[in-house]
Design an enzyme around this catalytic site. Sequence first.
Site, PDB file in Angstrom:
ATOM      1  N   CYS A  94       0.850  -1.191   0.000  1.00  0.00           N
ATOM      2  CA  CYS A  94       0.000   0.000   0.000  1.00  0.00           C
ATOM      3  C   CYS A  94       0.883   1.236   0.000  1.00  0.00           C
ATOM      4  O   CYS A  94       1.854   1.313   0.763  1.00  0.00           O
ATOM      5  CB  CYS A  94      -0.894  -0.027   1.243  1.00  0.00           C
ATOM      6  SG  CYS A  94      -2.034   1.361   1.350  1.00  0.00           S
ATOM      7  N   HIS A 136      -9.093  -4.000  -2.310  1.00  0.00           N
ATOM      8  CA  HIS A 136      -8.137  -3.240  -1.495  1.00  0.00           C
ATOM      9  C   HIS A 136      -8.502  -1.752  -1.495  1.00  0.00           C
ATOM     10  O   HIS A 136      -8.560  -1.114  -0.439  1.00  0.00           O
ATOM     11  CB  HIS A 136      -6.722  -3.461  -2.063  1.00  0.00           C
ATOM     12  CG  HIS A 136      -5.644  -2.677  -1.402  1.00  0.00           C
ATOM     13  ND1 HIS A 136      -4.631  -3.272  -0.680  1.00  0.00           N
ATOM     14  CD2 HIS A 136      -5.389  -1.341  -1.358  1.00  0.00           C
ATOM     15  CE1 HIS A 136      -3.815  -2.328  -0.218  1.00  0.00           C
ATOM     16  NE2 HIS A 136      -4.253  -1.152  -0.626  1.00  0.00           N
ATOM     17  N   GLU A 137      -8.751  -1.194  -2.680  1.00  0.00           N
ATOM     18  CA  GLU A 137      -9.039   0.243  -2.774  1.00  0.00           C
ATOM     19  C   GLU A 137     -10.426   0.575  -2.216  1.00  0.00           C
ATOM     20  O   GLU A 137     -10.602   1.620  -1.578  1.00  0.00           O
ATOM     21  CB  GLU A 137      -8.897   0.732  -4.217  1.00  0.00           C
ATOM     22  CG  GLU A 137      -7.510   0.557  -4.824  1.00  0.00           C
ATOM     23  CD  GLU A 137      -6.374   1.171  -4.020  1.00  0.00           C
ATOM     24  OE1 GLU A 137      -6.600   2.118  -3.234  1.00  0.00           O
ATOM     25  OE2 GLU A 137      -5.233   0.688  -4.166  1.00  0.00           O
ATOM     26  N   HIS A 140     -10.229   0.996   1.385  1.00  0.00           N
ATOM     27  CA  HIS A 140      -9.773   2.347   1.768  1.00  0.00           C
ATOM     28  C   HIS A 140     -10.955   3.308   1.914  1.00  0.00           C
ATOM     29  O   HIS A 140     -10.977   4.139   2.822  1.00  0.00           O
ATOM     30  CB  HIS A 140      -8.812   2.930   0.726  1.00  0.00           C
ATOM     31  CG  HIS A 140      -7.385   2.575   0.931  1.00  0.00           C
ATOM     32  ND1 HIS A 140      -6.666   2.939   2.041  1.00  0.00           N
ATOM     33  CD2 HIS A 140      -6.525   1.896   0.135  1.00  0.00           C
ATOM     34  CE1 HIS A 140      -5.430   2.491   1.930  1.00  0.00           C
ATOM     35  NE2 HIS A 140      -5.318   1.852   0.783  1.00  0.00           N
TER      36      HIS A 140
END
Length: 176
Positions: A94, A136-137, A140
């Site tokens: 990351c 993953h994003e 966020h």
Amino acid sequence: MPIKPLIILPDPILRQVSKPVERVDAPLRKLADDMLATMYDAPGIGLAAIQIGEPLRMLVIDLAKEDETPAPHVFINPEILESAEARSVYEEGCLSIPDYYAEVERPASVRVKYLDRDGKLQEMEAEGLMATCLQHEIDHLNGVLFIDHISKLKRDMVVKKFKKLAKDKAPGKLVG
């Protein structure tokens, strides 16, 4: 397309839940371009707006290799509609947690709906690395980091390391 500074762990901004984008307009497209420039400069393959301090539900991904033509994707208000039961494991890193990598298990494929940079509703079936990057994003955007998917012991060690680094870089710290 200015390069934006990246927000680094343990900054609490990374734990904020991002707000939905209400209007796709020229300033938002400029932000997407700035995000892509920042991601390419880092270099990385994905970046969420919150990682440059913008708490908006937008992310960019480009999985093209360095010797390939860039293939940028902009995802506005992305939402996972379906996740496969089958799982896959990728070593994730990351840009907000520099130089730390860990294996993370996630659904092997996902179906995502989102707005593109023109504000048109799109759907994507993603598998492999694209599925992992999207998850993953999108994490966020919900204030979740990839280290939240590893053991508590490893996560605590990473957070402790980055808190110490942040403290050591604090203004007014004497170097001797």
